[in-house]
Design a protein around this motif. Structure first.
Motif, PDB file in Angstrom:
ATOM      1  N   LEU A   1     -22.467  60.419  43.011  1.00  0.00           N
ATOM      2  CA  LEU A   1     -21.271  60.070  43.760  1.00  0.00           C
ATOM      3  C   LEU A   1     -20.063  60.537  42.957  1.00  0.00           C
ATOM      4  O   LEU A   1     -19.818  60.047  41.860  1.00  0.00           O
ATOM      5  N   ASN A   2     -19.356  61.486  43.523  1.00  0.00           N
ATOM      6  CA  ASN A   2     -18.285  62.163  42.801  1.00  0.00           C
ATOM      7  C   ASN A   2     -16.912  61.644  43.234  1.00  0.00           C
ATOM      8  O   ASN A   2     -16.757  61.141  44.333  1.00  0.00           O
ATOM      9  N   ARG A   3     -15.938  61.821  42.384  1.00  0.00           N
ATOM     10  CA  ARG A   3     -14.548  61.475  42.678  1.00  0.00           C
ATOM     11  C   ARG A   3     -14.370  60.017  43.094  1.00  0.00           C
ATOM     12  O   ARG A   3     -13.726  59.698  44.093  1.00  0.00           O
ATOM     13  N   VAL A   4     -14.964  59.136  42.313  1.00  0.00           N
ATOM     14  CA  VAL A   4     -14.856  57.706  42.588  1.00  0.00           C
ATOM     15  C   VAL A   4     -13.514  57.190  42.066  1.00  0.00           C
ATOM     16  O   VAL A   4     -13.156  57.445  40.921  1.00  0.00           O
ATOM     17  N   ARG A   5     -12.768  56.501  42.902  1.00  0.00           N
ATOM     18  CA  ARG A   5     -11.510  55.883  42.463  1.00  0.00           C
ATOM     19  C   ARG A   5     -11.707  54.373  42.436  1.00  0.00           C
ATOM     20  O   ARG A   5     -11.691  53.720  43.480  1.00  0.00           O
ATOM     21  N   PRO A   6     -11.883  53.822  41.223  1.00  0.00           N
ATOM     22  CA  PRO A   6     -12.183  52.402  41.103  1.00  0.00           C
ATOM     23  C   PRO A   6     -11.171  51.508  41.820  1.00  0.00           C
ATOM     24  O   PRO A   6     -11.553  50.549  42.494  1.00  0.00           O
ATOM     25  N   LYS A   7      -9.895  51.868  41.726  1.00  0.00           N
ATOM     26  CA  LYS A   7      -8.883  50.989  42.325  1.00  0.00           C
ATOM     27  C   LYS A   7      -9.010  50.932  43.832  1.00  0.00           C
ATOM     28  O   LYS A   7      -8.895  49.867  44.437  1.00  0.00           O
ATOM     29  N   MET A   8      -9.233  52.115  44.449  1.00  0.00           N
ATOM     30  CA  MET A   8      -9.334  52.132  45.909  1.00  0.00           C
ATOM     31  C   MET A   8     -10.608  51.449  46.384  1.00  0.00           C
ATOM     32  O   MET A   8     -10.648  50.883  47.469  1.00  0.00           O
ATOM     33  N   MET A   9     -11.660  51.519  45.542  1.00  0.00           N
ATOM     34  CA  MET A   9     -12.885  50.825  45.925  1.00  0.00           C
ATOM     35  C   MET A   9     -12.685  49.322  45.893  1.00  0.00           C
ATOM     36  O   MET A   9     -13.185  48.590  46.729  1.00  0.00           O
TER      37      MET A   9
ATOM     38  N   ILE B   1     -19.751  51.979  46.619  1.00  0.00           N
ATOM     39  CA  ILE B   1     -21.009  52.588  46.185  1.00  0.00           C
ATOM     40  C   ILE B   1     -22.160  52.103  47.069  1.00  0.00           C
ATOM     41  O   ILE B   1     -23.021  52.871  47.463  1.00  0.00           O
ATOM     42  N   GLU B   2     -22.124  50.799  47.400  1.00  0.00           N
ATOM     43  CA  GLU B   2     -23.198  50.244  48.237  1.00  0.00           C
ATOM     44  C   GLU B   2     -23.182  50.873  49.627  1.00  0.00           C
ATOM     45  O   GLU B   2     -24.230  51.168  50.191  1.00  0.00           O
ATOM     46  N   ASP B   3     -21.983  51.079  50.178  1.00  0.00           N
ATOM     47  CA  ASP B   3     -21.896  51.692  51.512  1.00  0.00           C
ATOM     48  C   ASP B   3     -22.616  53.027  51.527  1.00  0.00           C
ATOM     49  O   ASP B   3     -23.336  53.358  52.472  1.00  0.00           O
ATOM     50  N   VAL B   4     -22.403  53.803  50.473  1.00  0.00           N
ATOM     51  CA  VAL B   4     -22.971  55.151  50.431  1.00  0.00           C
ATOM     52  C   VAL B   4     -24.477  55.099  50.196  1.00  0.00           C
ATOM     53  O   VAL B   4     -25.256  55.714  50.934  1.00  0.00           O
ATOM     54  N   THR B   5     -24.904  54.335  49.199  1.00  0.00           N
ATOM     55  CA  THR B   5     -26.348  54.308  48.900  1.00  0.00           C
ATOM     56  C   THR B   5     -27.120  53.630  50.028  1.00  0.00           C
ATOM     57  O   THR B   5     -28.292  53.910  50.238  1.00  0.00           O
ATOM     58  N   ASP B   6     -26.443  52.756  50.761  1.00  0.00           N
ATOM     59  CA  ASP B   6     -27.064  52.069  51.872  1.00  0.00           C
ATOM     60  C   ASP B   6     -27.502  53.064  52.943  1.00  0.00           C
ATOM     61  O   ASP B   6     -28.609  53.004  53.467  1.00  0.00           O
ATOM     62  N   ILE B   7     -26.609  53.983  53.270  1.00  0.00           N
ATOM     63  CA  ILE B   7     -26.916  54.952  54.326  1.00  0.00           C
ATOM     64  C   ILE B   7     -27.860  56.032  53.816  1.00  0.00           C
ATOM     65  O   ILE B   7     -28.827  56.395  54.474  1.00  0.00           O
ATOM     66  N   LEU B   8     -27.583  56.560  52.639  1.00  0.00           N
ATOM     67  CA  LEU B   8     -28.358  57.700  52.165  1.00  0.00           C
ATOM     68  C   LEU B   8     -29.705  57.285  51.585  1.00  0.00           C
ATOM     69  O   LEU B   8     -30.634  58.085  51.540  1.00  0.00           O
ATOM     70  N   ALA B   9     -29.795  56.028  51.130  1.00  0.00           N
ATOM     71  CA  ALA B   9     -31.061  55.500  50.593  1.00  0.00           C
ATOM     72  C   ALA B   9     -31.672  56.419  49.535  1.00  0.00           C
ATOM     73  O   ALA B   9     -32.838  56.762  49.604  1.00  0.00           O
ATOM     74  N   LEU B  10     -30.860  56.852  48.582  1.00  0.00           N
ATOM     75  CA  LEU B  10     -31.364  57.669  47.478  1.00  0.00           C
ATOM     76  C   LEU B  10     -31.107  56.948  46.168  1.00  0.00           C
ATOM     77  O   LEU B  10     -30.171  56.162  46.065  1.00  0.00           O
ATOM     78  N   PRO B  11     -31.944  57.224  45.157  1.00  0.00           N
ATOM     79  CA  PRO B  11     -31.642  56.680  43.834  1.00  0.00           C
ATOM     80  C   PRO B  11     -30.361  57.307  43.286  1.00  0.00           C
ATOM     81  O   PRO B  11     -30.156  58.513  43.395  1.00  0.00           O
ATOM     82  N   LEU B  12     -29.502  56.468  42.728  1.00  0.00           N
ATOM     83  CA  LEU B  12     -28.211  56.936  42.233  1.00  0.00           C
ATOM     84  C   LEU B  12     -28.381  57.470  40.814  1.00  0.00           C
ATOM     85  O   LEU B  12     -28.718  56.734  39.900  1.00  0.00           O
ATOM     86  N   LEU B  13     -28.147  58.756  40.652  1.00  0.00           N
ATOM     87  CA  LEU B  13     -28.279  59.365  39.328  1.00  0.00           C
ATOM     88  C   LEU B  13     -27.018  59.133  38.517  1.00  0.00           C
ATOM     89  O   LEU B  13     -27.059  59.060  37.291  1.00  0.00           O
ATOM     90  N   GLY B  14     -25.898  59.012  39.174  1.00  0.00           N
ATOM     91  CA  GLY B  14     -24.679  58.730  38.429  1.00  0.00           C
ATOM     92  C   GLY B  14     -23.432  58.766  39.277  1.00  0.00           C
ATOM     93  O   GLY B  14     -23.435  59.236  40.405  1.00  0.00           O
ATOM     94  N   LEU B  15     -22.369  58.215  38.707  1.00  0.00           N
ATOM     95  CA  LEU B  15     -21.045  58.247  39.324  1.00  0.00           C
ATOM     96  C   LEU B  15     -20.180  59.171  38.496  1.00  0.00           C
ATOM     97  O   LEU B  15     -20.356  59.294  37.298  1.00  0.00           O
ATOM     98  N   VAL B  16     -19.236  59.824  39.135  1.00  0.00           N
ATOM     99  CA  VAL B  16     -18.235  60.575  38.388  1.00  0.00           C
ATOM    100  C   VAL B  16     -16.879  60.066  38.833  1.00  0.00           C
ATOM    101  O   VAL B  16     -16.571  60.039  40.023  1.00  0.00           O
ATOM    102  N   LEU B  17     -16.087  59.624  37.869  1.00  0.00           N
ATOM    103  CA  LEU B  17     -14.775  59.071  38.213  1.00  0.00           C
ATOM    104  C   LEU B  17     -13.788  60.194  38.500  1.00  0.00           C
ATOM    105  O   LEU B  17     -13.875  61.282  37.943  1.00  0.00           O
TER     106      LEU B  17
END
Lengths: 271, 221
Positions: A174-182, A190-206
């Motif tokens: 998951l790229n370009r994560v903005r903690p404040k906006m989340m 993050i849950e919204d995205v992994t919920d739909i895609l149902a993939l193991p999360l390898l990492g976040l990039v801020l």
């Protein structure tokens, strides 16, 4: 010598979510861990992995010449000066798209597999011919997406296509994560995205302005040993890919410590 | 090795030659005079690569594929991803005959009440279309479409589009553990999905009441 080569496709569906940047940074990180790594630009139409790595002016031959047997593979491979474990195989010219077939791609990957531990394929955006060529030769995949509805939708489409090609495992970055906006729920969580895609999360990039700076300079963040948030994220991802156990960062806690605040202050003064 | 069918423009991949099916397939195609082919994949799970191979081989011999039949949803999705016309067909062992009173299936297969199982999440852009009821184990993601002539039951979340009773059966229902579709269609009625979040842990069903589609907590009959 047989290497247990990992051929990893880096794809997203939507353009501009950070495939090439991730490929460049992962390539550098993996190489710096001592594994011989090759990055292959499968985006023949719009190639720019060489720009990001700062290798544009050193390209002599391309994958096209290798396939036409006009040169040897080692002549076409461009070795990175500062990170000698990393080599780039540049894509051919855009006209190559017309005749390149999945079999050609397989041939290139087979050649690379003999010499490298990791082969990272930078996949073009979209799900047309370029994507199909890239998929044909890959064994596993990393899907890059942004926390945006359109990027997630395209990623989902790509996951479906990867499934029908029998590619496993598929992991998510998951790229370009903005903690404040989340936190304020203005952005998909993050849950919204992994919920739909149902993939193991390898990492976040801020989200990080330093990425733009490093892209323009042709020096990936992980190469110059930057301590910026995105650089840390990239090397964490490389570590996990390599089999190390590194916990995921918690975006809500990012950038709140005194040190981070101080660093940000310093950066705003300089730039 | 009896892979020919009585109809001459059909190619059937039988179960018996798993190892080098390509060879048998090539023989079958070469021996076929027709330029338009219907291909039956049976219970074979084929990936895009396999089907691409079939397409390319047919192209070389100047033959076109008019339709691909399979009882395996994976093969259907692979084939439709490559732009072929596809139809899901029923195999005997995937069919549950609900109505045991039907005597002698002389009145064609359509009279039988049957159900198809599909396991696995439907991703954006994927379409599954069946001529029966369907029980889908997995999610239907936004951008995916499920169509059935009968009822649609989803053991998972419905976030995409579902069309029950696509040939005009107003009695059809759509049931899901979480019903938050983009759009619901039953027969010729269309409704937008609900905006508000549903209560968790309650299966819901949609059906036509009067003139509109209504969503209610699902009930056992």
């Amino acid at each position: 010598m047989t290497l247990d080569t990992r051929v990893i496709l880096i794809c997203s569906g939507k353009g501009g979510v950070g495939k090439t940047t991730l490929t460049a940074n992962l390539g550098i990180s993996l190489a710096s861990k001592g594994s011989p790594t090759a990055v292959l630009d499968a985006d023949f139409g719009l190639r720019n992995l060489d720009l990001l790595l700062g290798l544009e002016n050193r390209i002599v031959y391309t994958a096209q010449e290798v396939l036409e047997e006009a040169c040897r593979l080692d002549q076409a491979l461009v070795k990175h000066k500062q990170e000698p474990n990393l080599s780039l195989l540049p894509a051919g010219n855009p006209r190559m798209l017309d005749w390149l077939k999945p079999e050609d791609m397989k041939k290139i990957i087979e050649m690379l597999s003999k010499e490298f531990k990791y082969v990272l394929i930078d996949c073009p955006a979209g799900v047309e011919d370029g994507f199909k060529n890239a998929v044909a030769a890959s064994k596993e995949a990393i899907i890059v997406t942004n926390p945006e509805v359109s990027a997630v939708r395209d990623a989902d489409r790509v996951i479906g296509l990867l499934n029908t090609h029998g590619i496993k495992p598929v992991q998510l970055v998951l790229n370009r994560v903005r903690p404040k906006m989340m936190e304020t729920q203005e952005m998909l969580s993050i849950e919204d995205v992994t919920d739909i895609l149902a993939l193991p999360l390898l990492g976040l990039v801020l989200e990080d302005e330093q990425v733009i700076v490093s892209t323009n300079r042709g020096e990936p963040l992980t190469l110059i040993g930057s301590k910026s948030p995105a650089a840390r994220c990239y090397s964490n991802i490389a570590g996990r890919l390599h089999g190390e156990e590194i916990p995921l960062i918690d975006p809500s806690k990012e950038g709140t410590s005194f040190r981070d605040k101080f660093r940000r202050l310093m950066q705003t003064k300089i730039f | 090795m009896n892979s020919f069918n009585s109809k001459k423009n059909q190619i059937i991949l039988s179960q018996s030659f798993k190892k080098n099916w390509q060879k048998q397939f090539e023989l079958d195609i070469k021996g076929n005079k027709y330029s338009q082919l219907e291909i039956f994949l049976g219970k074979w799970k084929l990936t895009c690569n396999d089907i691409n191979y079939i397409i390319n081989y047919c192209k070389r011999l100047n033959k076109t594929i008019s339709n691909v039949f399979s009882s395996e949803p994976e093969s259907i999705i692979s084939a439709s991803n490559l732009g072929l016309n596809t139809s899901l067909i029923l195999e005997k062992n995937t069919r549950i005959e609900r109505d045991l009173n039907i005597e002698n299936s002389s009145n064609s297969k359509k009279a039988e009440v049957s159900i198809i199982f599909h396991q696995g999440t439907l991703h954006a852009g994927e379409i599954i279309e069946v001529e029966s009821d369907i029980l889908l184990i997995g999610d239907v993601n936004p951008g995916a479409i499920v169509r059935a002539t009968g009822n649609i039951m989803i053991w998972g979340r419905l976030l995409g589009i579902a069309h029950a009773g696509k040939e005009g059966n107003h009695e059809s229902k759509i049931t899901a553990l979480q019903l938050r579709p983009v759009q619901l269609r039953i027969a010729d009625k269309i409704a937008k999905g609900p905006k508000e979040k549903p209560e968790e842990g309650l299966a819901e069903e949609a059906q036509i009441q009067g003139d509109v589609i209504v969503i209610k907590p699902a009930r056992t009959r």
